[in-house]
Motif scaffolding. Structure first.
Motif, PDB file in Angstrom:
ATOM      1  N   LEU A 152      27.831  65.565  53.046  1.00 16.03           N
ATOM      2  CA  LEU A 152      28.328  65.918  53.663  1.00 16.03           C
ATOM      3  C   LEU A 152      30.178  65.967  53.664  1.00 16.03           C
ATOM      4  O   LEU A 152      30.203  64.739  53.686  1.00 16.03           O
ATOM      5  CB  LEU A 152      27.872  67.059  54.492  1.00 16.03           C
ATOM      6  N   LYS A 153      30.679  67.116  52.808  1.00 13.79           N
ATOM      7  CA  LYS A 153      31.821  66.569  52.599  1.00 13.79           C
ATOM      8  C   LYS A 153      33.105  67.384  52.927  1.00 13.79           C
ATOM      9  O   LYS A 153      32.297  68.738  52.115  1.00 13.79           O
ATOM     10  CB  LYS A 153      32.462  65.098  51.480  1.00 13.79           C
ATOM     11  N   ASP A 154      33.950  67.549  53.807  1.00 11.10           N
ATOM     12  CA  ASP A 154      34.346  68.766  54.590  1.00 11.10           C
ATOM     13  C   ASP A 154      33.486  70.035  54.443  1.00 11.10           C
ATOM     14  O   ASP A 154      33.675  71.212  54.670  1.00 11.10           O
ATOM     15  CB  ASP A 154      35.616  69.495  52.964  1.00 11.10           C
ATOM     16  N   GLY A 155      32.199  69.740  53.988  1.00 14.06           N
ATOM     17  CA  GLY A 155      31.561  70.763  55.556  1.00 14.06           C
ATOM     18  C   GLY A 155      30.326  71.156  53.767  1.00 14.06           C
ATOM     19  O   GLY A 155      29.011  72.243  54.406  1.00 14.06           O
ATOM     20  N   LYS A 156      30.143  70.662  52.894  1.00  9.03           N
ATOM     21  CA  LYS A 156      30.076  70.761  51.745  1.00  9.03           C
ATOM     22  C   LYS A 156      29.459  70.038  51.327  1.00  9.03           C
ATOM     23  O   LYS A 156      29.136  68.883  51.370  1.00  9.03           O
ATOM     24  CB  LYS A 156      30.621  70.985  50.563  1.00  9.03           C
ATOM     25  N   ARG A 206      30.140  68.138  59.346  1.00  5.82           N
ATOM     26  CA  ARG A 206      31.777  68.401  58.506  1.00  5.82           C
ATOM     27  C   ARG A 206      31.368  66.587  57.226  1.00  5.82           C
ATOM     28  O   ARG A 206      31.463  67.441  56.038  1.00  5.82           O
ATOM     29  CB  ARG A 206      32.974  68.669  58.570  1.00  5.82           C
ATOM     30  N   ASN A 207      31.525  65.905  57.694  1.00  7.53           N
ATOM     31  CA  ASN A 207      31.794  64.663  56.781  1.00  7.53           C
ATOM     32  C   ASN A 207      30.768  63.409  57.761  1.00  7.53           C
ATOM     33  O   ASN A 207      30.779  63.657  58.474  1.00  7.53           O
ATOM     34  CB  ASN A 207      32.988  63.907  57.366  1.00  7.53           C
ATOM     35  N   LYS A 252      26.023  71.180  62.295  1.00  7.20           N
ATOM     36  CA  LYS A 252      27.542  71.533  62.002  1.00  7.20           C
ATOM     37  C   LYS A 252      28.132  70.584  61.554  1.00  7.20           C
ATOM     38  O   LYS A 252      29.412  70.142  62.140  1.00  7.20           O
ATOM     39  CB  LYS A 252      28.228  72.129  62.776  1.00  7.20           C
ATOM     40  N   GLU A 282      31.584  58.259  50.680  1.00  9.76           N
ATOM     41  CA  GLU A 282      32.346  58.634  52.000  1.00  9.76           C
ATOM     42  C   GLU A 282      31.856  58.884  53.198  1.00  9.76           C
ATOM     43  O   GLU A 282      31.500  60.074  53.545  1.00  9.76           O
ATOM     44  CB  GLU A 282      34.117  59.031  51.385  1.00  9.76           C
TER      45      GLU A 282
END
Length: 279
Positions: A160-164, A143-144, A141, A229
């Motif tokens: 991943l960025k913001d969970g995506k 998110r970043n 889990k 990032e």
């Protein structure tokens, strides 16, 4: 509590539960069972969750049916997965019908069909086929950051960025290459090198021997996350069981690097969670 402890608290709890049910499966009835099939280069793992996504059974077997993320022994892979499926069905006292599997990132055009056919050939209805580090993140889990799955044959990366998931990559360097180095350095067979590597008491001695290969893995990670990032690298996969690997990767990449208590079973559990997600 450190960031690492906070990050992996739920993950480590789930892995501990999985390790417990591998020894003693839970036979309480469930409306449906979700199975994750992890066809690894060195190891095949089956993880079974109940309707509430709690681990109820699992098993693993060292095998040589996949190399560098590609199925090379199709019939052997089907036989092993079918035998493991039947073993778990007997222990649970029920049939297992639905499964998810996973592939190295970016290889769907090359090998997703073979892996799908192996799982179906073993008697499952396949419901999902995510890439391996993305599957692992169902448990982590994150998110970043970058989830890095270092398996037997390849290193898979999901950013991943913001969970995506915004980027995926895969390179053919992993635990097999570690074993080849050990085999050469200690003048032992590849099979003996594999066993020597898995014994935790040898890790302190092996770390400097394997440092050049770990640094190569680090360079692969750095190459693929350059310009993105990424404030943390999160390691999973059986090869990451090597004590101290995270320190070398962190020093080489310059990015804080973390791994759960037992990174070997995170991906198969995540695959099983994806089985429900696609249900």
């Amino acid at each position: 509590m450190s960031k690492e402890e906070l990050t992996f608290k739920a993950c480590d709890r789930m892995v501990r539960e999985f390790e417990a049910v591998m020894a003693k499966p839970v036979r309480e009835p469930s409306a449906v069972y979700y199975t994750g099939v992890d066809l690894g280069t060195a190891c095949v793992v089956l993880a079974v969750l109940d309707e509430h996504l709690r681990p109820v059974a699992g098993t693993f077997r060292y095998a040589d049916v996949v190399r560098d993320g590609m199925v090379v022994d199709y019939i052997g892979a089907i036989r092993i997965v079918r035998e493991m499926k039947e073993e778990l069905e007997e222990k649970l006292g029920t049939g297992l019908f639905y499964a998810a599997a996973a592939i190295p990132p970016g290889t769907d055009a090359l090998d997703s069909g073979a892996i799908k056919n192996v799982v179906q050939g073993a008697g499952f209805e396949i419901t999902a086929l995510p890439d391996e580090p993305t599957a692992a993140n169902a448990v982590l889990k994150i998110r970043n950051g970058a989830v890095v799955d270092i398996g037997g044959g390849t290193t898979g990366i999901s950013v991943l960025k913001d969970g995506k998931v915004v980027y995926v990559a895969d390179e053919p360097t992993g635990g097999t290459h570690f074993s080849l180095v050990i085999s050469g350095a200690y003048k032992m067979s590849f099979a003996d090198a594999e066993c020597y590597k898995r014994d935790k008491k040898n890790h302190k001695e092996l770390l400097p021997v394997l440092k050049p290969v770990i640094e190569k893995v680090s360079s692969i990670i750095s190459c693929h996350i350059e310009g993105r990032e990424v404030d943390g690298i999160y390691l999973v996969g059986g090869t990451c069981c090597l004590t101290g690997i995270e320190g070398i990767i962190e020093k080489k990449t310059g990015i804080p690097t973390y791994k759960p208590g037992n990174p070997m079973f995170v991906t198969p559990l995540g695959i099983a969670m994806n089985c429900r997600a696609a249900w």
